[in-house]
Design an enzyme around this catalytic site. Structure first.
Site, short mmCIF file in Angstrom:
data_model
loop_
_atom_site.label_atom_id
_atom_site.label_comp_id
_atom_site.label_asym_id
_atom_site.label_seq_id
_atom_site.Cartn_x
_atom_site.Cartn_y
_atom_site.Cartn_z
N ASP A 73 15.70 35.71 -4.21
CA ASP A 73 14.93 36.07 -3.01
C ASP A 73 13.42 35.99 -3.23
OD1 ASP A 73 17.25 36.64 -1.65
OD2 ASP A 73 17.30 38.72 -2.38
N HIS A 79 -2.84 17.33 -20.72
CA HIS A 79 -2.32 18.33 -19.78
C HIS A 79 -1.70 19.52 -20.51
CE1 HIS A 79 -2.14 15.17 -16.32
NE2 HIS A 79 -3.35 15.61 -16.57
N ASP A 121 -10.40 24.28 -19.69
CA ASP A 121 -10.52 23.61 -18.39
C ASP A 121 -9.94 24.58 -17.37
OD1 ASP A 121 -10.33 22.05 -16.11
OD2 ASP A 121 -9.49 20.30 -17.14
N ASP A 170 -13.52 23.28 -10.59
CA ASP A 170 -12.79 22.61 -11.69
C ASP A 170 -13.81 22.35 -12.79
OD1 ASP A 170 -11.25 21.02 -13.31
OD2 ASP A 170 -11.03 19.38 -11.87
N HIS A 199 -9.20 8.77 -19.75
CA HIS A 199 -9.12 9.16 -18.34
C HIS A 199 -10.39 8.74 -17.62
CE1 HIS A 199 -11.82 12.61 -19.08
NE2 HIS A 199 -11.07 12.92 -20.13
N HIS A 240 -13.16 12.94 -9.99
CA HIS A 240 -12.32 12.83 -8.79
C HIS A 240 -13.01 13.60 -7.68
CE1 HIS A 240 -11.05 16.93 -9.90
NE2 HIS A 240 -10.90 16.46 -11.12
N HIS A 295 -7.90 17.79 -6.74
CA HIS A 295 -8.07 16.33 -6.67
C HIS A 295 -8.06 16.03 -5.18
CE1 HIS A 295 -6.61 15.32 -11.02
NE2 HIS A 295 -7.43 16.35 -10.98
N GLU A 327 -16.62 14.42 -15.58
CA GLU A 327 -15.89 15.03 -16.69
C GLU A 327 -15.50 14.04 -17.79
OE1 GLU A 327 -11.79 16.13 -15.74
OE2 GLU A 327 -12.21 15.73 -13.63
N TYR A 352 -11.46 12.31 -27.39
CA TYR A 352 -10.31 12.98 -28.03
C TYR A 352 -9.92 12.14 -29.24
CZ TYR A 352 -10.60 14.45 -23.20
OH TYR A 352 -11.09 14.86 -21.99
N ARG A 367 -14.28 17.83 -23.82
CA ARG A 367 -14.55 17.40 -22.45
C ARG A 367 -15.60 18.34 -21.88
NH1 ARG A 367 -9.84 16.93 -20.76
NH2 ARG A 367 -9.32 18.85 -19.66
N GLU A 405 -17.04 19.22 -18.07
CA GLU A 405 -16.76 18.93 -16.66
C GLU A 405 -17.57 19.85 -15.75
OE1 GLU A 405 -12.65 19.64 -15.47
OE2 GLU A 405 -12.94 18.40 -13.67
N1 GLY Z 1 -8.24 20.28 -14.30
C1 GLY Z 1 -7.83 19.08 -13.72
C2 GLY Z 1 -8.83 18.05 -13.82
O1 GLY Z 1 -9.80 18.20 -14.56
O2 GLY Z 1 -8.79 17.05 -13.17
MN MN Z 2 -10.59 20.10 -15.02
MN MN Z 3 -11.19 17.58 -12.94
#
Ligand code: GLY
Ligand code: MN
Ligand code: MN
Length: 434
Positions: free
Chosen positions: A36, A239, A256, A267, A346, A350, A357, A380, A384, A401, A403
């Site tokens: 539930d 991830h 992150d 973000d 990457h 975005h 995103h 960002e 790595y 990273r 960002e």
């Molecule tokens: N935290 C997701 C991204 O950086 O796109």
């Molecule tokens: Mn992020």
């Molecule tokens: Mn991001």
């Protein structure tokens, strides 16, 4: 968000779809976690954007130019027993008085009312494929009409992808939206500061996550995605979400984490040494990423195209990887052959908005979209370095990273998260300030 803002959006949207159109938007369904127990309810982003109506089992219908009512809401009726379990409902009266509907009906009546509205219109704006159960209703209403005997029942009707119009509208953030994004970024800045002061060797990644969530919830915000709290080698897992390892002396921690406040996301990523001091190798890589981010942010300008920040980041990172001895060759060839990709796999950002995103095409007519004031995005870049016999050991498991959340203006980019420490010196000071 002010109800005038939603009314303004509906007016603009109706102007765009025109008088021979109808738009149908269902609310997000309630999703069950098990038994539930429900997941926390989160309204569908497009539905929220046009209505601000926060309840499930609702459908918004926009019929531009219709004399009696252009904006209709189908909603759950008031129900004292259910409300004593789940909290108050707006009901049809609330839908009109508080959410600006011209007319409102119980959701149970939709089968009787909606086909008659569709019948009058040639184009149906609907996100087919995005709402499994609701697609079947829409198809059934249409089939019922085609089979009917009324004078307009068998006219040709076409479906138009609702997303084309709404994605484009959502790409340009109003002043109110920009203010929300700024607030969401500010709360996340506080959370990152708190995490940097808290983290030290011996603490667990999930304890750092708890600090971040505490800061979000203290401001009535929540995470906009599961935070990535990656210490040591975990920083190289794009991830990473387990967040269950102990932090060790000498580790970098890649954090992150962003929040959602009143439907707008932040973000942000920072990477810092948990002991308070970068090693020489960590700092050398950090400075390359920092330079790459600065070069990318410099390219976030009205008139530049979407890919220019990424191209600037790629160039700086490739140069840096050569300087660090991780790549060999001429810059032009290394970039052309994407030699940087094993270290920087990457993209540089975005769109950012109601979704982390966010919606909006990155290319228009096959060309990169030109940046315009009011667009919001992340910047960002990262490097790595996984263990490899080809790489000197001091670089192994360094994952970095940086960002930030950035708004395109008519001048230099407005970095919404720009107050968060970023230079190696400022980061070391803050981490050591525990
Ligand atoms: N935290 C997701 C991204 O950086 O796109
Ligand atoms: Mn992020
Ligand atoms: Mn991001």
């Amino acid at each position: 968000m002010d109800s005038k803002e939603f009314a303004r959006r509906r007016r603009q949207f109706m102007r765009m779809i025109g008088k021979d159109a109808i738009a149908i938007l269902p609310a997000a369904p309630v999703r069950h976690r098990n038994g539930d127990i429900e997941y926390a309810y989160r309204q569908d982003s497009h539905f929220h954007y046009l209505t601000g109506f926060p309840e499930p089992e609702a459908v918004a219908v926009l019929v531009p130019g219709r004399i009696h009512a252009e904006y209709l809401l189908f909603v759950r009726e008031r129900d004292p027993l259910r409300e004593s379990w789940d909290g108050p409902r707006a009901g049809t009266e609330g839908a009109i008085e508080r959410y600006g509907a011209d007319d409102a009906f119980p959701i149970e009546d939709i089968d009787e009312i909606l086909p008659g509205l569709i019948e009058q219109r040639a184009r149906i704006f609907y996100a087919m494929g995005a709402h499994d159960d609701f697609d079947a209703h829409v198809t059934a209403w249409l089939n019922g009409l085609q089979a009917g005997a009324g004078p307009r029942s068998s006219r040709t009707r076409e479906f138009v992808a609702l997303n084309h119009v709404l994605d484009d509208m959502r790409l340009y953030k109003s002043r109110a939206e920009q203010a929300n994004l700024r607030r969401a970024a500010q709360i996340a800045v506080g959370a990152h500061r708190r995490a940097m002061k808290f983290a030290r060797p011996g603490r667990m990644e999930y304890e750092v996550m708890a600090e971040v969530l505490h800061e979000f919830r203290s401001h009535n915000a929540d995470m906009s995605y599961t935070p990535i709290v990656g210490g040591g080698a975990n920083a190289c897992v794009m991830h990473y979400r387990d967040n269950d390892r102990r932090l060790c002396d000498g580790d970098l921690l890649l954090l992150d984490a962003g929040c959602e406040l009143d439907y707008y996301a932040s973000d942000i990523t920072r990477t810092f040494p948990v002991s308070g001091r970068f090693t020489a190798a960590q700092r050398a890589v950090y400075e390359v990423v920092l330079d790459a981010q600065a070069a990318a942010i410099e390219k976030v300008r009205a008139g530049n195209h979407w890919n220019q920040p990424h191209e600037a980041a790629v160039r700086t990172i490739t140069q840096g990887l050569v300087k660090l001895g991780l790549l060999k060759g001429t810059l032009a060839r290394l970039i052309k052959e994407k030699a940087y990709a094993p270290y920087f796999g990457h993209r540089t950002g975005h769109w950012l908005g109601i979704d982390v995103h966010d919606v909006g095409d990155y290319k228009v007519g096959g060309e990169w979209r030109v940046l315009e004031p009011g667009m919001a995005l992340t910047v960002e870049p990262g490097i790595y370095i996984r263990p490899s016999p080809r790489v000197s050991k001091e670089f192994w498991n360094i994952g970095i990273r940086i960002e930030d959340d950035v708004l395109v203006t008519s001048g230099a980019a407005d970095v919404l998260s720009g107050s968060l420490e970023k230079t190696p010196e400022a980061i070391e000071r803050l981490v050591s300030a525990a």
